[in-house]
Design a protein around this motif. Sequence first.
Motif, PDB file in Angstrom:
ATOM      1  N   GLY A   1       0.863  -1.149   0.049  1.00 57.87           N
ATOM      2  CA  GLY A   1      -0.059  -0.017  -0.069  1.00 57.87           C
ATOM      3  C   GLY A   1       1.138   1.243  -0.067  1.00 57.87           C
ATOM      4  O   GLY A   1       0.551   2.413   0.515  1.00 57.87           O
ATOM      5  N   MET A   2       2.101   1.271  -0.474  1.00 59.08           N
ATOM      6  CA  MET A   2       2.963   2.461  -0.514  1.00 59.08           C
ATOM      7  C   MET A   2       2.487   3.318  -1.819  1.00 59.08           C
ATOM      8  O   MET A   2       2.026   2.697  -2.724  1.00 59.08           O
ATOM      9  N   GLU A   3       3.190   4.417  -1.860  1.00 58.05           N
ATOM     10  CA  GLU A   3       2.840   5.410  -2.802  1.00 58.05           C
ATOM     11  C   GLU A   3       3.562   5.340  -3.900  1.00 58.05           C
ATOM     12  O   GLU A   3       3.701   6.119  -4.871  1.00 58.05           O
ATOM     13  N   GLY A   4       4.722   4.275  -3.913  1.00 59.14           N
ATOM     14  CA  GLY A   4       5.589   4.168  -4.989  1.00 59.14           C
ATOM     15  C   GLY A   4       6.964   3.768  -4.728  1.00 59.14           C
ATOM     16  O   GLY A   4       7.065   3.293  -3.470  1.00 59.14           O
ATOM     17  N   LEU A   5       7.882   4.073  -5.503  1.00 67.19           N
ATOM     18  CA  LEU A   5       9.075   3.560  -5.224  1.00 67.19           C
ATOM     19  C   LEU A   5       9.806   4.429  -4.453  1.00 67.19           C
ATOM     20  O   LEU A   5      10.598   3.918  -3.489  1.00 67.19           O
ATOM     21  N   THR A   6       9.595   5.735  -4.224  1.00 66.16           N
ATOM     22  CA  THR A   6      10.158   6.571  -3.152  1.00 66.16           C
ATOM     23  C   THR A   6       9.813   6.249  -1.949  1.00 66.16           C
ATOM     24  O   THR A   6      10.712   6.073  -1.112  1.00 66.16           O
ATOM     25  N   GLN A   7       8.718   5.818  -1.716  1.00 67.65           N
ATOM     26  CA  GLN A   7       8.288   5.206  -0.128  1.00 67.65           C
ATOM     27  C   GLN A   7       8.828   4.087   0.116  1.00 67.65           C
ATOM     28  O   GLN A   7       9.300   3.797   1.230  1.00 67.65           O
ATOM     29  N   LEU A   8       9.032   3.248  -1.107  1.00 65.71           N
ATOM     30  CA  LEU A   8       9.795   1.844  -0.761  1.00 65.71           C
ATOM     31  C   LEU A   8      11.140   2.153  -0.125  1.00 65.71           C
ATOM     32  O   LEU A   8      11.655   1.595   0.811  1.00 65.71           O
ATOM     33  N   TYR A   9      11.899   2.832  -1.060  1.00 63.12           N
ATOM     34  CA  TYR A   9      13.309   3.308  -0.930  1.00 63.12           C
ATOM     35  C   TYR A   9      13.034   3.775   0.704  1.00 63.12           C
ATOM     36  O   TYR A   9      14.184   3.569   1.379  1.00 63.12           O
ATOM     37  N   SER A  10      12.570   5.121   0.962  1.00 61.31           N
ATOM     38  CA  SER A  10      12.432   5.494   2.416  1.00 61.31           C
ATOM     39  C   SER A  10      12.325   4.654   3.301  1.00 61.31           C
ATOM     40  O   SER A  10      12.830   4.752   4.264  1.00 61.31           O
ATOM     41  N   THR A  11      11.404   3.782   3.224  1.00 62.15           N
ATOM     42  CA  THR A  11      11.167   2.640   4.200  1.00 62.15           C
ATOM     43  C   THR A  11      12.320   1.797   4.606  1.00 62.15           C
ATOM     44  O   THR A  11      12.640   1.443   5.650  1.00 62.15           O
ATOM     45  N   HIS A  12      13.037   1.389   3.569  1.00 63.43           N
ATOM     46  CA  HIS A  12      14.119   0.440   3.634  1.00 63.43           C
ATOM     47  C   HIS A  12      15.742   0.920   3.716  1.00 63.43           C
ATOM     48  O   HIS A  12      16.507   0.168   4.055  1.00 63.43           O
ATOM     49  N   VAL A  13      15.766   1.820   3.300  1.00 64.57           N
ATOM     50  CA  VAL A  13      17.268   2.628   3.104  1.00 64.57           C
ATOM     51  C   VAL A  13      17.847   2.500   4.536  1.00 64.57           C
ATOM     52  O   VAL A  13      18.948   2.365   4.780  1.00 64.57           O
ATOM     53  N   LYS A  14      17.179   2.980   5.824  1.00 66.11           N
ATOM     54  CA  LYS A  14      17.945   3.054   7.052  1.00 66.11           C
ATOM     55  C   LYS A  14      18.534   1.893   7.332  1.00 66.11           C
ATOM     56  O   LYS A  14      19.502   1.506   7.963  1.00 66.11           O
ATOM     57  N   ASP A  15      17.517   0.770   7.162  1.00 66.42           N
ATOM     58  CA  ASP A  15      17.784  -0.636   7.746  1.00 66.42           C
ATOM     59  C   ASP A  15      18.881  -1.142   6.812  1.00 66.42           C
ATOM     60  O   ASP A  15      19.761  -1.753   7.458  1.00 66.42           O
TER      61      ASP A  15
END
Length: 185
Positions: A142-156
């Motif tokens: 249910g993410m808004e696209g790739l930008t949200q996917l990246y921001s969700t996982h980059v820190k981890d």
Amino acid sequence: HLVLPAVRVSAGCHIGRSGTNDVSSVPVGPVQCTGCLMVLSSLIWGCTKDKILPHLEIIAQCLNEPEVGQSEHLPLLKQLLICVSSVIHSITPSSSSSSSSSYSSLSLHLFTVVLRILASRQSDIIRNEVVSEMIKLSEIQGMEGLTQLYSTHVKDIVENLKIGYKSWGIYSPDCGLFASLLESE
């Protein structure tokens, strides 16, 4: 229980954590690993969702091991992407009673795998397929696209990379993963 140790060994991973399965006769190399990944993806696609869901986390962890995705062998990278696709297909919300938010750890593993594929020199050939799988991964959550996917996982991902960055060489899988993060859109 038989396929994952063969995937690990054929990719050159250390087998110690997979238990007592004797896979000493499994040949090591990209061609052999491609075959093991082909068997794995076929098993995932052919398995009923209720049977495969409990095993997806360990499958994603196996696919995420640096040695599995470090090859420049294009057939191996394509087969690895097919495995990612089969896992994503298995967790589509319409086919499962679980909430899509319960897949965050699984999503992190799969996202890291596709980033490793993007880090390869062969990635230009399959870039569109990789991006398509990333979009599917964001959509099932249910993410808004790739930008949200990246921001969700980059820190981890960066936290995981900080552990061993001092031992990286130019061809270290994690070095390529980090470069892939830096070059992302």
